[in-house]
Design a protein around this motif. Structure first.
Motif, short mmCIF file in Angstrom:
data_model
loop_
_atom_site.label_atom_id
_atom_site.label_comp_id
_atom_site.label_asym_id
_atom_site.label_seq_id
_atom_site.Cartn_x
_atom_site.Cartn_y
_atom_site.Cartn_z
N ALA A 220 1.23 -0.98 0.16
CA ALA A 220 0.20 -0.38 -0.08
C ALA A 220 0.86 1.55 0.21
CB ALA A 220 -0.57 -0.09 0.99
N PRO A 221 0.70 2.46 -0.43
CA PRO A 221 1.70 3.50 -1.18
C PRO A 221 1.32 4.02 0.55
CG PRO A 221 -0.14 3.65 -3.09
CD PRO A 221 -1.07 2.48 -1.02
N GLU A 222 1.09 4.50 1.27
CA GLU A 222 1.36 4.71 2.52
C GLU A 222 2.05 4.22 3.54
OE1 GLU A 222 -2.88 3.07 3.38
OE2 GLU A 222 -1.50 3.57 2.02
N TRP A 223 2.47 2.75 3.11
CA TRP A 223 3.27 1.76 3.83
C TRP A 223 4.70 1.52 3.12
CZ3 TRP A 223 2.72 -0.71 8.81
CH2 TRP A 223 1.45 -0.79 8.89
N ARG A 224 5.30 1.84 1.60
CA ARG A 224 6.07 2.30 1.02
C ARG A 224 7.32 2.78 1.61
NH1 ARG A 224 3.49 2.57 -4.68
NH2 ARG A 224 2.05 0.89 -4.67
N GLY A 225 8.44 2.20 1.98
CA GLY A 225 9.42 2.98 2.27
C GLY A 225 9.37 2.60 4.23
N ARG A 226 9.00 1.83 4.44
CA ARG A 226 8.92 1.40 6.22
C ARG A 226 9.88 -0.19 6.07
NH1 ARG A 226 2.99 2.26 9.42
NH2 ARG A 226 2.51 4.76 8.14
N GLY A 227 9.89 -0.52 5.33
CA GLY A 227 11.08 -1.81 5.51
C GLY A 227 9.75 -2.67 5.70
N ILE A 228 8.72 -2.95 5.12
CA ILE A 228 7.43 -4.11 5.08
C ILE A 228 8.50 -5.22 4.04
CG2 ILE A 228 6.38 -2.39 6.89
CD1 ILE A 228 3.93 -3.42 4.69
N ALA A 229 8.46 -4.93 3.02
CA ALA A 229 8.35 -5.45 1.45
C ALA A 229 9.78 -6.98 2.14
CB ALA A 229 8.61 -5.13 0.73
N THR A 230 10.61 -6.79 2.63
CA THR A 230 11.06 -7.71 3.08
C THR A 230 10.69 -9.11 3.71
OG1 THR A 230 13.44 -6.78 1.96
CG2 THR A 230 13.77 -8.67 3.19
N ALA A 231 10.11 -8.95 4.65
CA ALA A 231 9.40 -9.51 5.44
C ALA A 231 8.45 -10.35 4.87
CB ALA A 231 9.63 -9.21 7.05
N ALA A 232 7.84 -9.69 4.63
CA ALA A 232 6.72 -10.19 3.86
C ALA A 232 6.83 -11.28 2.50
CB ALA A 232 5.87 -8.86 3.24
N MET A 233 7.73 -10.80 1.89
CA MET A 233 7.94 -11.82 0.60
C MET A 233 8.63 -12.72 1.68
SD MET A 233 7.54 -11.24 -2.10
CE MET A 233 8.44 -11.88 -3.02
N ALA A 234 9.79 -12.42 2.71
CA ALA A 234 10.07 -13.93 2.87
C ALA A 234 8.93 -14.97 3.54
CB ALA A 234 11.43 -13.67 4.31
N ALA A 235 8.13 -14.21 3.93
CA ALA A 235 6.95 -14.83 4.30
C ALA A 235 6.68 -15.90 3.54
CB ALA A 235 5.56 -14.25 5.74
N VAL A 236 6.08 -15.20 2.45
CA VAL A 236 5.60 -15.95 1.13
C VAL A 236 6.32 -17.52 0.42
CG1 VAL A 236 5.35 -15.86 -1.12
CG2 VAL A 236 4.25 -13.64 0.06
N VAL A 237 8.11 -16.70 0.12
CA VAL A 237 9.16 -17.70 -0.58
C VAL A 237 8.30 -18.66 1.23
CG1 VAL A 237 11.49 -18.06 -0.80
CG2 VAL A 237 10.23 -16.07 -1.03
N ARG A 238 8.71 -18.48 2.57
CA ARG A 238 9.10 -19.61 3.48
C ARG A 238 8.18 -20.55 3.21
NH1 ARG A 238 12.16 -19.89 7.77
NH2 ARG A 238 13.66 -18.93 7.32
N ASP A 239 6.47 -20.26 3.16
CA ASP A 239 5.51 -20.93 2.93
C ASP A 239 5.22 -21.69 2.04
OD1 ASP A 239 3.17 -21.82 4.34
OD2 ASP A 239 1.88 -21.11 1.95
N ALA A 240 5.55 -20.96 0.34
CA ALA A 240 5.52 -21.30 -0.94
C ALA A 240 6.61 -22.76 -0.83
CB ALA A 240 5.90 -20.26 -1.47
N LEU A 241 7.35 -22.85 -0.40
CA LEU A 241 8.67 -23.70 -0.28
C LEU A 241 8.94 -25.02 0.39
CD1 LEU A 241 12.13 -21.78 -0.29
CD2 LEU A 241 10.76 -22.52 -2.20
N HIS A 242 7.67 -24.47 1.68
CA HIS A 242 7.30 -25.47 2.50
C HIS A 242 6.19 -26.11 2.75
CE1 HIS A 242 6.53 -27.38 6.02
NE2 HIS A 242 5.66 -26.72 6.16
N ARG A 243 5.83 -25.78 1.47
CA ARG A 243 4.19 -26.37 0.68
C ARG A 243 3.67 -26.65 -0.72
NH1 ARG A 243 -0.84 -23.95 0.19
NH2 ARG A 243 0.23 -22.17 0.66
N VAL A 244 4.41 -25.87 -1.29
CA VAL A 244 3.80 -25.26 -2.43
C VAL A 244 5.09 -26.00 -3.65
CG1 VAL A 244 2.84 -24.58 -4.82
CG2 VAL A 244 2.37 -23.56 -2.18
N ALA A 245 6.10 -26.53 -3.52
CA ALA A 245 6.64 -26.93 -4.57
C ALA A 245 8.03 -26.20 -4.59
CB ALA A 245 7.12 -25.48 -6.77
#
Length: 279
Positions: A220-245
């Motif tokens: 979301a635009p108002e949340w950009r620049g706060r550094g949330i994207a790296t941890a959020a993407m790490a959560a997605v990657v972890r789940d995808a590797l664990h559960r999907v492919a």
């Protein structure tokens, strides 16, 4: 002079197509998912798979549906595909695939299919098979069915920002809403919610036995620049590797430096370059 004709492939050649797609599991992931789910019968697959090469040795394929995607297309194959397609009306909304083949196709088709709304010639294709070393955001999770109305506005905003047109412009967004609904039902949509609003989202838009391909990453635009994207993407990657492919892949515009830094921190490495032509 072309040495092999282009032909529409049918179900009898499915095994040969699947073997070819296995040779390019990341750039050809979207085609591989469609073939695995629908086969090669045009009336069931919602598109056509064109082949170049003899029946004994299939060399290249090209998916033609909502988008046009060449896979392992040599210059000879690209020329043959373009010769065939130049005689048809354009039905696809984009051309996407390995950059060399896409740009060669567009060079040959632009006079009859043009103009393009946008040409993105350099989109790094990234892959990881390792769990991210950075901490994962514990608040990023799979979206529930009852949260469709919360996710959908964020999905529309992401699409409009990324593609340059609103998905609501065609059929009032009904088709796009069905797509988002399907991703939620398949446990392939992720989000972080704050006070009932989506502040981060991403989807596993393509899933094959080789890879889960992430698309639709948005903050979301108002949340950009706060550094949330790296941890959020790490959560997605972890789940995808664990559960999907066994691997996770994605592609990104070369000019999107903030996103590229996020993906690098999450362990992604380059495995090629894609290009996209948007109509």
């Amino acid at each position: 002079m072309l040495t092999a004709p282009v032909r529409q492939l049918g179900e009898s050649e499915r095994r040969a197509v699947e073997r070819l797609l296995d040779l390019d599991p990341y750039a050809g992931a979207q085609v591989a998912e469609r073939v695995a789910a629908r086969g090669l019968a045009w009336w069931r697959a919602e598109g056509r798979v064109l082949g170049y090469g003899s029946r004994r040795q299939l060399e290249s394929v090209c998916w033609l549906g909502g988008n046009l995607t060449p896979v392992l297309a040599t210059r000879q194959a690209t020329a043959a595909f373009a010769d065939l397609l130049a005689g048809e009306d354009r039905i696809c909304s984009s051309i996407v695939g390995r950059a060399d083949a896409v740009l060669e196709l567009w060079d040959r088709l632009c006079d009859t299919w043009g103009p393009a709304r946008d040409v993105r010639p350099n989109q790094p294709l990234l892959v990881t098979e390792a769990m991210p070393t950075v901490p994962a955001d514990p608040h990023v999770r799979l979206v529930r069915g009852a949260e469709l109305d919360l996710l959908f506005p964020a999905a529309v905003a992401m699409y409009t920002e990324e593609v340059g047109v609103s998905p609501l412009a065609e059929d009032a967004g009904r088709g796009y809403r069905r797509r988002v609904t399907d991703l939620i039902r398949a446990n392939r949509a992720y989000a972080r919610f704050v006070d009932g609003r989506v502040v981060f989202k991403a989807e596993l838009a393509v899933v094959t036995r080789h890879t889960a391909q992430i698309q639709g990453v948005w903050v979301a635009p108002e949340w950009r620049g706060r550094g949330i994207a790296t941890a959020a993407m790490a959560a997605v990657v972890r789940d995808a590797l664990h559960r999907v492919a066994p691997t996770v892949s994605l592609y990104v515009n070369d000019f999107n430096q903030p996103a590229r830094r996020v993906y690098e921190r999450c362990g992604f490495r380059p495995v090629g370059t894609l290009a996209t032509v948007l109509f």
